[in-house]
Design an enzyme around this catalytic site. Structure first.
Site, mmCIF file in Angstrom:
data_model
loop_
_atom_site.group_PDB
_atom_site.id
_atom_site.type_symbol
_atom_site.label_atom_id
_atom_site.label_comp_id
_atom_site.label_asym_id
_atom_site.label_seq_id
_atom_site.Cartn_x
_atom_site.Cartn_y
_atom_site.Cartn_z
ATOM 1 N N HIS A 197 31.849 50.136 35.979
ATOM 2 C CA HIS A 197 31.139 51.406 36.003
ATOM 3 C C HIS A 197 31.673 52.324 37.107
ATOM 4 C CE1 HIS A 197 29.004 48.853 38.893
ATOM 5 N NE2 HIS A 197 28.765 49.974 39.538
ATOM 6 N N HIS A 241 34.874 50.295 38.995
ATOM 7 C CA HIS A 241 34.809 48.928 39.536
ATOM 8 C C HIS A 241 33.812 48.055 38.810
ATOM 9 C CE1 HIS A 241 31.640 51.200 41.675
ATOM 10 N NE2 HIS A 241 30.972 50.055 41.635
ATOM 11 N N ARG A 290 24.875 35.149 46.321
ATOM 12 C CA ARG A 290 25.641 36.230 46.940
ATOM 13 C C ARG A 290 24.675 37.322 47.372
ATOM 14 N NH1 ARG A 290 27.897 41.358 45.444
ATOM 15 N NH2 ARG A 290 30.167 41.505 45.445
#
Ligand SMILES: *[C@@H]1O[C@H](CO)[C@@H](O)[C@H](O)[C@H]1NC(C)=O
Ligand SMILES: *[C@@H]1O[C@H](CO)[C@@H](O)[C@H](O)[C@H]1NC(C)=O
Length: 316
Positions: A227, A285, A295
């Site tokens: 996006h 990206h 994460r």
């Protein structure tokens, strides 16, 4: 095919008959078996085969994760790496702010703006918040500005839900640290792009993310699609990410990928690493799916338009 060809003469040489015949061979006998020209062709053929095999292997590896270059390795401590890329036209469709709207575009990574200790403390704030909820799918968000927190398949507003009791969860020091970190990131961006720090405003959404390998349950869990931030969130001009955990130590997968024709570039998360970039399609990206572990990161977004600015989180 090649190994068979090689083994055949060896097998013949092992037999006594071949041994006995050998001395009587003349040039004519050998010539039909392999002339230098044939040998040369065979060598070239074998070489070409190996090159083709290597190419097929390389391209299959290449397309599997589409990664060709690492912009920042987890193990590196970067004092600041900046790569300029030509600006897209995405900014033209919005109000322009001289001295702020990107004219110089690019992406940078630095490991010396936020210490690992600060990253650890910031992560503890995230963990406190996430302990109150969490998405059923693999991606949870916590927005300290609006109070939004993923819970199950939805979001709740922590501030509305807890009211004044929120002060039993987050402290003034937590908010102070958050502001300090935001300020340092803002300064870094201003310096890298040669703009005034006061021309940048924090904008929304600015949020913590926690990702794990659980399967997505709603579209909000699908963080891995490519996006453009400026397209997704019109107000963004500069996007930054502060990583709060280490790639391959705390989780696998989950690398950040700038997608480009010819060569994708990855940023491997590292606690305390700040990655920042202009928000237009020059910086298309995605984030790879997390395969194991958890994460943590914060997305901190800046706009040039004061109408889209938001306040730092604070107790009111
Ligand atoms: C970049 O990544 C995407 C998605 O992962 C992939 O489809 C594409 O082929 C990659 N590009 C290159 C040049 O490797
Ligand atoms: C991922 O996080 C959610 C909470 O958001 C949790 O329910 C789930 O068990 C976690 N999945 C894995 C694989 O750890």
């Amino acid at each position: 095919m090649a190994p068979q060809r090689r083994s055949a003469p060896r097998a013949a040489a092992d037999s006594g008959a071949a041994e006995r015949r050998r001395p009587s061979r003349n040039k004519k006998d050998r010539a039909p078996q392999e002339t230098p020209r044939e040998m040369w062709l065979r060598t070239v053929g074998l070489g070409a085969g190996l090159v083709l095999a290597a190419f097929l292997l390389w391209s299959s590896l290449g397309t599997e994760d589409g990664v060709t270059e690492v912009l920042a390795h987890r193990g590196e401590v970067l004092a600041g790496r900046f790569i300029e890329v030509p600006c897209s036209e995405d900014y033209d469709g919005h109000r322009m702010f001289e001295g702020c709207t990107p004219r110089k575009c690019g992406r940078g990574v630095t490991d010396i703006v936020i210490t690992r200790e600060e990253a650890q403390r910031i992560r503890s704030i995230a963990e406190k918040g996430f302990s109150l909820g969490g998405s059923d799918g693999g991606a949870s968000i916590l927005d300290l500005h609006s109070g939004a927190l993923s819970v199950g398949k939805h979001f709740v507003n922590l501030y509305r839900y807890f009211g004044d009791k929120i002060q039993n969860i987050f402290s003034e020091e937590d908010f102070q640290l958050y502001r300090d970190v935001r300020q340092k990131v803002q300064l870094t961006i201003a310096k890298a792009f040669g703009i005034s720090v006061s021309s940048l405003y924090l904008t929304k959404p600015t949020f913590f993310s926690r990702m794990n390998s659980s399967e997505a349950r709603t579209a909000h869990d699908e963080y891995w699609h490519a996006h453009v931030d400026k397209v997704t969130y019109g107000s963004f001009d500069y996007t930054s990410l502060l990583y709060l955990s280490d790639y391959l130590e705390d989780f696998g997968g989950g690398r950040f990928v700038f997608m480009e024709e010819g060569a994708n570039k990855t940023v491997e998360p590292r606690a305390g690493r700040v990655s920042f970039f202009t928000s237009g399609s020059e910086n298309l990206h995605r984030v790879e799916k997390v395969h194991w572990g958890t994460r943590y990161a914060i997305t901190i977004a800046f706009t040039c338009n004061p109408d889209h600015s938001i306040e730092d989180p604070a107790f009111t």
